[in-house]
Design a protein around this motif. Structure first.
Motif, mmCIF file in Angstrom:
data_model
loop_
_atom_site.group_PDB
_atom_site.id
_atom_site.type_symbol
_atom_site.label_atom_id
_atom_site.label_comp_id
_atom_site.label_asym_id
_atom_site.label_seq_id
_atom_site.Cartn_x
_atom_site.Cartn_y
_atom_site.Cartn_z
ATOM 1 N N VAL A 135 0.852 -1.181 0.000
ATOM 2 C CA VAL A 135 0.000 0.000 0.000
ATOM 3 C C VAL A 135 0.892 1.238 0.000
ATOM 4 O O VAL A 135 2.095 1.148 0.246
ATOM 5 C CB VAL A 135 -0.914 0.062 1.252
ATOM 6 N N VAL A 136 0.283 2.387 -0.263
ATOM 7 C CA VAL A 136 0.930 3.682 -0.070
ATOM 8 C C VAL A 136 -0.049 4.551 0.721
ATOM 9 O O VAL A 136 -1.247 4.571 0.421
ATOM 10 C CB VAL A 136 1.285 4.352 -1.410
ATOM 11 N N LEU A 137 0.442 5.240 1.730
ATOM 12 C CA LEU A 137 -0.445 6.034 2.582
ATOM 13 C C LEU A 137 -0.850 7.349 1.924
ATOM 14 O O LEU A 137 -0.072 7.947 1.165
ATOM 15 C CB LEU A 137 0.215 6.323 3.938
ATOM 16 N N TYR A 138 -2.079 7.780 2.228
ATOM 17 C CA TYR A 138 -2.606 9.040 1.707
ATOM 18 C C TYR A 138 -3.523 9.661 2.754
ATOM 19 O O TYR A 138 -3.713 9.116 3.846
ATOM 20 C CB TYR A 138 -3.336 8.820 0.379
ATOM 21 N N LEU A 139 -4.126 10.790 2.415
ATOM 22 C CA LEU A 139 -4.990 11.518 3.350
ATOM 23 C C LEU A 139 -6.454 11.209 3.066
ATOM 24 O O LEU A 139 -6.966 11.487 1.981
ATOM 25 C CB LEU A 139 -4.752 13.024 3.213
ATOM 26 N N TYR A 140 -7.139 10.632 4.048
ATOM 27 C CA TYR A 140 -8.594 10.476 3.983
ATOM 28 C C TYR A 140 -9.247 11.769 4.465
ATOM 29 O O TYR A 140 -8.773 12.398 5.419
ATOM 30 C CB TYR A 140 -9.052 9.353 4.912
ATOM 31 N N TYR A 141 -10.347 12.146 3.833
ATOM 32 C CA TYR A 141 -11.089 13.311 4.320
ATOM 33 C C TYR A 141 -12.583 13.092 4.131
ATOM 34 O O TYR A 141 -13.027 12.359 3.243
ATOM 35 C CB TYR A 141 -10.628 14.593 3.623
#
Length: 408
Positions: free
Chosen positions: A140-146
Motif C-alpha cells: 500500500v501507499v499512505l494518503y490523506l482520507y477526508y
C-alpha cells in the motif's frame, strides 16, 4: 517361535517402520501472521494449498499485532521461531542481524511466478546488500482520507500544503450541537505504535530532513515536529486521546464522525465506504516544507533459518504470492495484490482510492533499511511522541532522541 509368529512379528515391524518413515518424511510448516480483519482467508488458503501439495501440513497462527514482533524476536532467541511468517520491511535489518532469515535468491531464480511480481517490489523489499530475504505478498501507499460532507458543508477543499492542512483542521474542529463541547476534531493523529507514518508525512517532507546525522535536529527538522505538537497543544485539532490512539481508535473515530481527516491507506477504504458511502474520499498527503513524504507499506513473507523443511516453507509462501491465491489474500486484507494478473483484474477498491495511491507513489518512501529502524518504529518513536504530545519532551528533545538512535 513358530513360523506364524515370526511372520506376524515381521509384519508388525514392517508396519512400524513404515509409520516411522512416514512420520519422518512428513512436511510441516508453522506459519505466523497477523490479521485484524474479521474476514480471515487463511483457513481457505491452507485448505487449498494442502490439497495441491499432498504431504505438506500448514499450521497458520494468527498472532495479535500489538505483540507480534515482541513474540517473534523472543521466539528466535529461544530457538522456537516459526518456519515462515508475515513480516514488514522495517524488521528486516534486525532479523538479518539476528541471522534469523533464509536467503531466497536461489529459489526466486527458478520460480515460475517471478515474472508475475509487480515491477520494483522486489527491489523495494531487498536487503541493503541486494539479497532477497522477503517475498512480497501485499503493498500500500499512505494518503490523506477526508470527509467530503464536512468539507462541502464548510466550503473547504482538500489541503494541498501544510498551511492548508492546518487551517482546514482548525475550521473542522467544532461544537456541532451547541452543547459547548467539541464534537468533531480536524485530524485523527495516531500517537501510539505505527503513528510514525502520520508524523513522517508532516516532518520528513521538509527539505534536508531525514534520519542522517543532524537532519532531525536541524531547524527544519525541529520545526516539523513542533508543527505536529502545535496542532495538538495549541490548535487542539487532534482528539484528547491522540497520544495513545492506535489504528483501531483512529479509524473508528474517522468513521464515527469524531475526526474529519486522517492518514492511512487503501486497506481501510472498504470499511470507510461501508460506513460513510460517498462522504469519504482521499488525496495525497499535503506538501510540507517544500516537499512531500509518504510511506510505502509492505507485507512480505520470509522463511526462517531454523525452518525444519525450507522447501515446504518456500512452496507455501510462493503459493501466497501467486495469481488467484494472492488475490484471495488481498480481497480479505484490503491491500493491493503483488501479482500482475491479479492487479489487472482488480475491482476490490473504488477508483478514487486507487488514484490516491497511484498519485502518491512518486513521493513514497521507506524508512532507513537499518537495524535501528525496528527500535524506532516499535519503541523510540511511540514513547517519544507520546511524551512530547503531553509536554514531557520538547520537539528538539524528541528529535534528538531519534537522531541519537540512528547516529550515535
Amino acid at each position: 517361535m513358530t513360523n506364524k509368529t515370526k511372520t506376524r512379528a515381521f509384519a508388525a515391524a514392517l508396519l512400524a517402520g513404515t509409520a516411522l518413515a512416514s512420520a519422518a518424511s512428513a512436511q510441516n510448516v508453522n506459519f505466523w501472521y497477523h490479521f485484524d480483519n474479521a474476514d480471515n482467508p487463511m483457513s481457505d488458503l491452507v485448505e487449498k494449498f494442502e490439497a495441491e501439495n499432498p504431504g505438506i501440513t500448514v499450521t497458520a497462527e494468527n498472532v495479535p499485532w500489538n505483540s507480534y514482533y515482541d513474540q517473534l524476536y523472543t521466539s528466535i532467541v529461544a530457538g522456537t521461531a516459526p518456519d515462515a511468517a508475515l513480516v514488514k520491511l522495517n524488521a528486516l535489518p534486525r532479523l538479518i542481524e539476528m541471522e534469523a532469515l533464509e536467503p531466497l535468491d536461489a529459489r526466486l531464480e527458478g520460480w515460475e511466478g517471478l515474472e508475475e511480481i509487480q515491477d520494483n517490489l522486489l527491489n523495494l523489499t531487498a536487503a541493503a546488500d541486494g539479497t532477497h530475504y522477503y517475498l512480497p505478498v501485499q503493498y500500500v501507499v499512505l494518503y490523506l482520507y477526508y470527509r467530503t460532507d464536512m468539507f462541502e458543508e464548510l466550503g473547504l477543499t482538500p489541503p494541498a500544503t501544510c498551511d492548508d492542512f492546518r487551517e482546514a483542521a482548525k475550521a473542522l474542529t467544532r461544537d456541532t450541537d451547541g452543547d459547548g463541547r467539541i464534537d468533531t476534531y480536524g485530524f485523527g493523529f495516531r500517537g501510539g505504535k505505527g503513528g510514525h507514518d502520520h508524523w513522517g508525512s508532516l516532518v520528513l517532507s521538509r527539505e534536508g530532513v531525514g534520519f542522517g546525522a543532524g537532519e532531525l535536529t536541524s531547524d527544519a527538522g525541529v520545526a516539523g515536529t513542533q508543527f505536529v505538537l502545535d496542532l495538538f497543544q495549541e490548535d487542539a485539532v487532534f482528539p484528547p486521546s491522540a497520544p495513545n490512539d492506535g489504528f483501531k481508535e483512529v479509524i473508528g473515530a474517522f468513521q464515527g464522525g469524531t475526526t474529519a481527516m486522517t492518514i492511512h491507506h487503501i486497506g481501510s477504504s472498504a470499511g470507510m465506504v461501508e460506513a460513510l458511502g460517498d462522504n469519504v474520499s482521499a488525496v495525497p498527503v499535503p506538501e510540507c516544507g517544500g516537499g512531500r513524504w509518504t510511506s510505502f507499506g509492505d507485507e512480505s513473507t520470509a522463511i526462517f533459518a531454523n525452518a525444519q523443511d525450507k522447501e515446504a516453507a518456500w512452496k507455501w509462501i510462493s503459493f501466497l504470492s501467486s495469481p488467484e491465491n494472492n488475490a484471495a489474500f488481498n480481497v480479505a486484507t484490503g491491500q493491493l495484490p503483488v501479482t500482475k494478473t491479479d492487479s489487472a483484474n482488480w475491482t476490490v477498491h473504488e477508483q478514487r482510492f486507487v488514484d490516491a495511491t497511484i498519485d502518491s507513489l512518486p513521493f513514497a518512501h521507506l524508512l532507513p533499511n537499518v537495524s535501528e529502524t525496528a527500535d524506532f518504529a516499535n519503541t523510540v518513536w511511540p514513547v517519544a511522541m507520546q511524551r512530547a504530545l503531553i509536554g514531557e519532551l520538547s520537539a528538539a528533545e524528541m528529535n534528538a532522541e531519534i537522531d541519537a538512535l540512528y547516529n550515535d
